[in-house]
Enzyme design. Structure first.
Site, short mmCIF file in Angstrom:
data_model
loop_
_atom_site.label_atom_id
_atom_site.label_comp_id
_atom_site.label_asym_id
_atom_site.label_seq_id
_atom_site.Cartn_x
_atom_site.Cartn_y
_atom_site.Cartn_z
N CYS A 98 21.88 19.18 14.17
CA CYS A 98 20.64 19.57 13.50
C CYS A 98 20.90 20.82 12.64
O CYS A 98 21.55 21.77 13.10
CB CYS A 98 19.57 19.87 14.55
N GLU A 128 24.00 22.49 23.78
CA GLU A 128 23.71 23.27 22.56
C GLU A 128 24.19 24.71 22.73
O GLU A 128 24.79 25.29 21.82
CB GLU A 128 22.20 23.26 22.26
S1 SF4 Z 1 14.20 20.36 18.48
FE1 SF4 Z 1 16.39 20.68 18.13
S2 SF4 Z 1 17.09 18.82 17.16
FE2 SF4 Z 1 14.86 18.85 17.00
S3 SF4 Z 1 14.45 19.71 14.97
FE3 SF4 Z 1 14.39 21.35 16.48
S4 SF4 Z 1 16.45 22.19 16.53
FE4 SF4 Z 1 16.56 20.23 15.52
#
Ligand code: SF4
Length: 290
Positions: A98, A128
């Site tokens: 992401c 993460e």
């Molecule tokens: S919850 Fe995690 S994967 Fe989803 S948009 Fe936010 S940062 Fe990105």
């Protein structure tokens, strides 16, 4: 029976992007497809992808043993070591980390290069956070709550740089910031809690406050779903956590009745079809039972 489904329930932008990346790779790549770790914390999606030939790589050793194929990096991101292996072996890969997580990697790498002590608010066992940690060159500390923040004792001359896991609870993050302020630490911080998470948490709290019962849907290993459950259950005592409709079927009449107003929310890795199944089942349940 009234059923209200949270507008923010289900896939966030990053997860949707990662899952779509895998489906596109299945269509367009003519080599074996691998994901580094399950693409999403949801068994039904992972099983479906497995049936379509997508394998999961779980360790650096398994990655080193690959001779070819295309590896997809999921939205949580990976450690610096995994990028090194992919590059050294010349493996084809698609980075579906992401962008909000990539931003934290960059922030941490830059602050660490400036010699700052990196502090990550998060769960140190979460992939993460493992990824974020690996972008610090030297001093790095993970704090999971205010108790750990209170026990943390940096060196007098240290400059700190505070970020958080994207799914971290914003109230706990604010408490950690208060502790840092009270102790007059020399620190910079960038607020890295994802807006998708904050909105989902806020809407869950509001919904839990105006219904008689709450259903939180998500995978057993989904940290953001677990947090939604914690928030909802602290406000609405009739709150249950289910992974799929099957989990709900035998339990529904234990915690609500035909006059109940039921709220439904779901973590960022819960597919829309599961949310709809649960919602339709709850709507029909008392009618069919009657
Ligand atoms: S919850 Fe995690 S994967 Fe989803 S948009 Fe936010 S940062 Fe990105």
């Amino acid at each position: 029976m009234k059923v209200i489904t949270a507008e923010t329930a289900g896939f966030c932008f990053g997860v949707e992007r990662a899952v779509n990346t895998v489906y596109e790779a299945i269509e367009h790549e003519d080599v074996a497809i691998y994901t580094y770790g399950p693409i999403i914390h949801n068994e039904s999606v992972v099983n479906e992808l497995k049936e379509r030939g997508v394998s999961i790589i779980s360790t650096p050793e398994e990655l080193k043993a690959l001779d070819g194929g295309c590896v997809i990096i999921r939205s949580h991101g990976v450690t610096r070591e995994i990028y090194s292996i992919l590059k050294e072996k010349g493996l084809k890969y698609i980075d579906a980390t992401c962008p909000f997580v990539l931003k934290i990697h960059n922030l941490v790498e830059e602050a660490s290069a400036r010699g700052e002590h990196i502090v990550i608010a998060g769960d140190r066992t979460h992939p993460e956070v493992e990824g974020i940690l690996s972008f610090a060159y030297d001093r790095v500390t993970v704090l999971k709550n205010e108790e750990e923040a209170a026990a943390f004792s940096p060196g007098d001359d240290e400059k700190l740089f505070l970020v958080s896991q994207t799914t971290f609870n914003s109230n706990i993050f604010n408490k950690i910031v208060e502790i840092f302020d009270e102790r007059r630490y020399d620190y910079n911080t960038v607020y890295t809690i994802c807006n998708a998470t904050a909105l989902r948490q806020k809407e869950t709290a509001e919904l839990a406050g105006r219904v008689d019962a709450m259903i939180v849907i998500g995978g057993a290993h989904s940290s953001n779903t677990r947090k939604l459950y914690d928030i909802a259950s602290s406000i609405c005592k009739h709150t249950i956590y289910v992974q799929t409709l099957d989990d709900l079927v035998s339990r529904l009449d234990d915690f609500c009745n035909p006059a109940s107003c039921v709220g439904i929310t779901a973590g960022a890795s819960t597919p829309k079809n599961i949310i709809e199944e649960v919602q339709n089942y709850v709507r029909r349940f008392w009618t069919d039972a009657g």
